[in-house]
Design a protein around this motif. Structure first.
Motif, PDB file in Angstrom:
ATOM      1  N   THR A 127       1.071  -1.179  -0.264  1.00 20.25           N
ATOM      2  CA  THR A 127      -0.079  -0.319   0.013  1.00 20.25           C
ATOM      3  C   THR A 127       0.640   1.110   0.017  1.00 20.25           C
ATOM      4  OG1 THR A 127      -1.887  -1.501   1.252  1.00 20.25           O
ATOM      5  CG2 THR A 127      -1.982   0.602   0.957  1.00 20.25           C
ATOM      6  N   TYR A 128       0.415   1.996  -1.021  1.00 19.73           N
ATOM      7  CA  TYR A 128       1.184   3.499  -1.632  1.00 19.73           C
ATOM      8  C   TYR A 128       0.022   4.521  -0.998  1.00 19.73           C
ATOM      9  CZ  TYR A 128       5.178   0.675  -3.421  1.00 19.73           C
ATOM     10  OH  TYR A 128       6.094  -0.331  -3.479  1.00 19.73           O
ATOM     11  N   GLN A 129       0.530   5.743  -0.134  1.00 22.60           N
ATOM     12  CA  GLN A 129      -0.441   6.510  -0.251  1.00 22.60           C
ATOM     13  C   GLN A 129       0.347   7.574  -0.098  1.00 22.60           C
ATOM     14  OE1 GLN A 129      -2.625   6.277   3.460  1.00 22.60           O
ATOM     15  NE2 GLN A 129      -4.059   9.073   3.172  1.00 22.60           N
ATOM     16  N   PHE A 130      -0.150   8.702  -0.388  1.00 21.30           N
ATOM     17  CA  PHE A 130       0.144  10.206  -1.140  1.00 21.30           C
ATOM     18  C   PHE A 130      -0.253  11.543  -0.083  1.00 21.30           C
ATOM     19  CE2 PHE A 130       1.943   7.169  -3.792  1.00 21.30           C
ATOM     20  CZ  PHE A 130       2.717   7.265  -4.330  1.00 21.30           C
ATOM     21  N   HIS A 131       0.148  12.352   0.606  1.00 22.09           N
ATOM     22  CA  HIS A 131      -0.099  13.207   1.240  1.00 22.09           C
ATOM     23  C   HIS A 131       0.406  14.777   0.365  1.00 22.09           C
ATOM     24  CE1 HIS A 131       0.329  15.631   4.523  1.00 22.09           C
ATOM     25  NE2 HIS A 131      -1.068  15.703   4.774  1.00 22.09           N
ATOM     26  N   VAL A 132      -0.020  15.601   0.099  1.00 23.55           N
ATOM     27  CA  VAL A 132       0.078  16.914  -0.304  1.00 23.55           C
ATOM     28  C   VAL A 132       0.330  18.144   1.226  1.00 23.55           C
ATOM     29  CG1 VAL A 132      -0.232  18.989  -1.630  1.00 23.55           C
ATOM     30  CG2 VAL A 132      -0.360  16.552  -2.679  1.00 23.55           C
ATOM     31  N   ASN A 138       4.088  14.250  -0.291  1.00 22.89           N
ATOM     32  CA  ASN A 138       4.956  13.188   1.492  1.00 22.89           C
ATOM     33  C   ASN A 138       3.965  12.165   0.874  1.00 22.89           C
ATOM     34  OD1 ASN A 138       6.306  15.114   2.529  1.00 22.89           O
ATOM     35  ND2 ASN A 138       4.108  15.038   3.223  1.00 22.89           N
ATOM     36  N   ALA A 139       5.265  10.876   0.908  1.00 24.76           N
ATOM     37  CA  ALA A 139       4.410   9.448   0.686  1.00 24.76           C
ATOM     38  C   ALA A 139       4.665   8.517   1.617  1.00 24.76           C
ATOM     39  CB  ALA A 139       5.657   8.609  -0.732  1.00 24.76           C
ATOM     40  N   LEU A 140       4.122   7.514   2.434  1.00 30.75           N
ATOM     41  CA  LEU A 140       3.695   6.117   2.612  1.00 30.75           C
ATOM     42  C   LEU A 140       3.846   4.669   2.739  1.00 30.75           C
ATOM     43  CD1 LEU A 140       2.720   6.486   6.192  1.00 30.75           C
ATOM     44  CD2 LEU A 140       1.974   4.490   4.375  1.00 30.75           C
ATOM     45  N   LEU A 141       4.367   4.020   2.631  1.00 28.41           N
ATOM     46  CA  LEU A 141       4.578   2.484   2.277  1.00 28.41           C
ATOM     47  C   LEU A 141       4.632   1.938   2.835  1.00 28.41           C
ATOM     48  CD1 LEU A 141       5.086  -0.174   0.603  1.00 28.41           C
ATOM     49  CD2 LEU A 141       7.765   0.339   0.603  1.00 28.41           C
TER      50      LEU A 141
END
Length: 318
Positions: A203-208, A214-217
Motif C-alpha cells: 500500500t502506497y499513500q501520498f499526501h500534499v 509526502n509518501a507512505l509505504l
C-alpha cells in the motif's frame, strides 16, 4: 559564528541510514525467532517505522553495502508497464524475480534444470517464456490494470475495463491535492492465489502539504537485509517521479513494516553490515520530465555522492 555552528551540527547529526541499521540490530538481538513459510526461519518484530527527508534530492540509498539502484529502478519501470512476465527483466539483466518461476517449473515438470539455464531459455525462447516466465497478476498488473467485472442481465459477470491506479493518483494529486485517497493498492484478495508472491510492499499513500509531496509505504512483510534496501529506493523514486509530474517538491518518505524480519541464514550479511559506518549522502537528479509517469527511462536518473561499501551476497528465500 553561524557557519561554524552549522559545520558542528552537520558533523554531529545522525546519518539517516542509522535508523535502518538500528532496526536491523534490534531485530537481530530482540526479534522473536519463528518458523516461516520458506522453512529457513527468521527473527521478527511486528510494526516498525522509518522516515526519510527527500528534499534537495536526498534518497534513502544505503551506503553500508552497495545497493544496485539501477536494478531496482528497472523493476519499478517494469511495474509501471503492467507486465508480469520476467522476460522483459531478464533481457535487461535483472534477475531479482527469477527464482520463483524457476522453482515452479522444476516443481511442475520434474526437470532439474539449473537456474542459469532456465533464465537463458527465458531469454532465448519467447514461447517458453510465455509459458513459464509469467508471475501471475503481481504488482504491475494491480497498479495499472486492476481487474473489474460487470454484471450482465443473464446473471453472469464479464470483465470490465481495468483501473489504472497510478494514473488516477496523478490526476487526483493535480485536481484534489487535499484528498486523503491518493492510494495505490496491490493487495487484490481475489487474485492472491494466482500470484507467484503476494505483494509485500502493498500500500502506497501520498499526501500534499506546503507544496511538498509526502509518501507512505506500508509493507505487510519485509526482508530487512535483502528486500528493504530496494523497497526504500523504489518508494522514494516513485515519490520523486510523481512529485515531478504534478509540480510539487519532494517531501518525506514514511516507511511502515508489519512482519519485519531477518532470515537466520543471513547472519554473515547482518554482522558484517552492522560493523560498517554510513558514508556520503546520495542524491538523485531527474534529468528529464517525460510527458507522463509511464514514459521514464533508465537514463533519466542520475545518482551522485554514492560511494558505498562493497556488496554483501546472501541467498533469497523463495
Amino acid at each position: 559564528m553561524a557557519s561554524s555552528q552549522q559545520t558542528t551540527d552537520s558533523l554531529t547529526a545522525v546519518h539517516p541510514e542509522q535508523q535502518y541499521l538500528d532496526l536491523m540490530r534490534h531485530i537481530w538481538r530482540h526479534g522473536s525467532e519463528r518458523v516461516d513459510r520458506t522453512g529457513i526461519g527468521t527473527r521478527s518484530v511486528f510494526g516498525a517505522t522509518l522516515r526519510f527527508d527527500l528534499s534537495g534530492g536526498a534518497m534513502p540509498l544505503l551506503t553500508t553495502k552497495r545497493v544496485y539502484w539501477k536494478t531496482a529502478t528497472r523493476e519499478l519501470l517494469w511495474f509501471l508497464t503492467g507486465d508480469t512476465n520476467i522476460r522483459a527483466l531478464v533481457l535487461q539483466g535483472v534477475g531479482i524475480w527469477n527464482e520463483w518461476p524457476h522453482a515452479k517449473y522444476v516443481r511442475e515438470t520434474g526437470d532439474e534444470i539449473t537456474l542459469d539455464d532456465f533464465v537463458q531459455r527465458i531469454a532465448d525462447n519467447e514461447e517458453f517464456a510465455a509459458r513459464w516466465g509469467d508471475l501471475g497478476p503481481v504488482y504491475g498488473k494491480q497498479w495499472v490494470d486492476w481487474p473489474t467485472y460487470r454484471y450482465r442481465k443473464d446473471g453472469a459477470y464479464e470483465p470490465g475495463p481495468g483501473i489504472n491506479q497510478v494514473a488516477e493518483v496523478v490526476e487526483s494529486l493535480q485536481s484534489n491535492p487535499g484528498s486523503r485517497r491518493h492510494i495505490i493498492e496491490g493487495w487484490n484478495v481475489a487474485e492472491l492465489d494466482r500470484m507467484a508472491l503476494p505483494p509485500c510492499h502493498k500500500t502506497y499513500q501520498f499526501h500534499v502539504a506546503d507544496g511538498k509531496l509526502n509518501a507512505l509505504l506500508y509493507q505487510r512483510s519485509c526482508d530487512v537485509a535483502l528486500g528493504l534496501p530496494f523497497n526504500l529506493w523504489s518508494a522514494a523514486l516513485l515519490a520523486r517521479m510523481l512529485a515531478q509530474q504534478v509540480d510539487l517538491e519532494p517531501g518525506e518518505l514514511v516507511w511502515m513494516g508489519g512482519d519485519t524480519h531477518l532470515y537466520l541464514n543471513h547472519v554473515h550479511l547482518i554482522e558484517e553490515q552492522l560493523e560498517r559506518e554510513p558514508r556520503g549522502h546520495p542524491r538523485l537528479e531527474l534529468l528529464r520530465r517525460p510527458e507522463t509517469i509511464f514514459d521514464y527511462r533508465i537514463e533519466d536518473f542520475q545518482v551522485s555522492d554514492y560511494t558505498p561499501h562493497g556488496a554483501i551476497k546472501a541467498p533469497v528465500a523463495v
